[in-house]
Design a protein around this motif. Structure first.
Motif, PDB file in Angstrom:
ATOM      1  N   ARG A 192       0.843  -1.189   0.000  1.00 32.70           N
ATOM      2  CA  ARG A 192       0.000   0.000   0.000  1.00 32.70           C
ATOM      3  C   ARG A 192       0.885   1.248   0.000  1.00 32.70           C
ATOM      4  N   LEU A 193       0.717   2.055  -1.048  1.00 35.25           N
ATOM      5  CA  LEU A 193       1.513   3.265  -1.185  1.00 35.25           C
ATOM      6  C   LEU A 193       0.665   4.482  -0.828  1.00 35.25           C
ATOM      7  N   GLY A 194       1.269   5.428  -0.137  1.00 36.92           N
ATOM      8  CA  GLY A 194       0.541   6.636   0.249  1.00 36.92           C
ATOM      9  C   GLY A 194       1.445   7.595   0.980  1.00 36.92           C
ATOM     10  N   ILE A 195       0.836   8.485   1.754  1.00 41.02           N
ATOM     11  CA  ILE A 195       1.584   9.464   2.525  1.00 41.02           C
ATOM     12  C   ILE A 195       1.169   9.383   3.986  1.00 41.02           C
ATOM     13  N   ASP A 196       2.040   9.870   4.839  1.00 39.11           N
ATOM     14  CA  ASP A 196       1.733   9.993   6.262  1.00 39.11           C
ATOM     15  C   ASP A 196       1.790  11.474   6.605  1.00 39.11           C
ATOM     16  N   LEU A 197       0.623  12.076   6.810  1.00 33.79           N
ATOM     17  CA  LEU A 197       0.553  13.510   7.057  1.00 33.79           C
ATOM     18  C   LEU A 197       1.184  13.910   8.387  1.00 33.79           C
ATOM     19  N   ASN A 198       1.428  12.943   9.258  1.00 28.28           N
ATOM     20  CA  ASN A 198       2.146  13.250  10.491  1.00 28.28           C
ATOM     21  C   ASN A 198       3.609  13.603  10.208  1.00 28.28           C
ATOM     22  N   GLU A 199       4.084  13.267   9.018  1.00 27.20           N
ATOM     23  CA  GLU A 199       5.456  13.574   8.633  1.00 27.20           C
ATOM     24  C   GLU A 199       5.569  14.897   7.876  1.00 27.20           C
ATOM     25  N   ALA A 200       4.457  15.605   7.731  1.00 30.97           N
ATOM     26  CA  ALA A 200       4.487  16.899   7.037  1.00 30.97           C
ATOM     27  C   ALA A 200       5.328  17.896   7.819  1.00 30.97           C
TER      28      ALA A 200
END
Length: 213
Positions: A103-111
């Protein structure tokens, strides 16, 4: 008899005057209330008109960031992986079939700080890089033994699982798949911002730091 009629008319006249004054007072109060309500509504409209420019608030940014992990592409894969152990009396072989969903995506906690900003009427977002959201992507329950000779320890089987993980990452974490995930992310993030009332949006991605080979 005439005195009685005169008194009755006098009382009636007084009652009529009092009633008329009461109605007059009621009308004045009602008109005052209506005038106050109209003035209040007009005042609100003026304020709204002056503050027509939309800005993004820290509360809105925090709510977006609370989404955390956001998946944009799921890739199913299966790999046949084997290993050979050479021995004095012959070779032993272990082959297994592994299944997984990456599963590919982003982790907004890493913004990073300041990742979303306003530039005039355009909201700009710099999203974290696309990455593999979960390293435990192999479905152990679906793993099948394809071929096995000799006895193999659990340590040897875990090493084969790690080999399967590397093979799946190599097959699925390609530039084209990452680009597809970015395109999906841009479309969905733009839709989110526009649903919040922002007409003009710009979405970019922070790139992974290049690793030395």
């Amino acid at each position: 008899m005439s005195n009685s009629n005169h008194n009755s008319r006098h009382i009636f006249n007084k009652f009529g005057k009092a009633r008329g004054i009461g109605i007059f007072v009621f009308i004045v109060v009602a008109v005052s209330i209506i005038a106050f309500v109209i003035w209040t509504v007009r005042s609100c409209n003026v304020v709204t008109g002056k503050s027509g420019k939309i800005g993004i608030t820290p509360v809105q940014i925090a709510k977006i960031q609370d989404i955390g992990q956001w998946e944009f592409l799921a890739i199913s894969d299966e790999e046949l992986v084997d290993t050979i152990r050479h021995g004095f009396f012959g070779d032993d072989e272990l082959s297994r079939i592994y299944y997984g969903i990456l599963r590919l995506g982003i982790d907004l906690n890493e913004a990073e700080e300041g990742w979303i900003t306003m530039d005039n009427d355009t909201v700009s977002a710099l999203l974290p890089p696309i990455k593999l959201l979960d390293d435990k992507f192999i479905d152990e329950a679906r793993t099948k033994a394809f071929y096995e000779t000799g006895k193999w320890s659990e340590i040897a089987k875990r090493e084969l699982t790690k080999k399967a993980e590397r093979a799946m990452k190599s097959r699925c974490l390609t530039p084209s798949n990452i680009q597809s995930a970015e395109q999906n992310a841009s479309a969905q993030f733009n839709a989110l911002l526009q649903a919040m009332g922002f007409k003009f949006t710009r979405v970019r991605f922070k790139k992974h730091a290049q690793q030395s080979s």
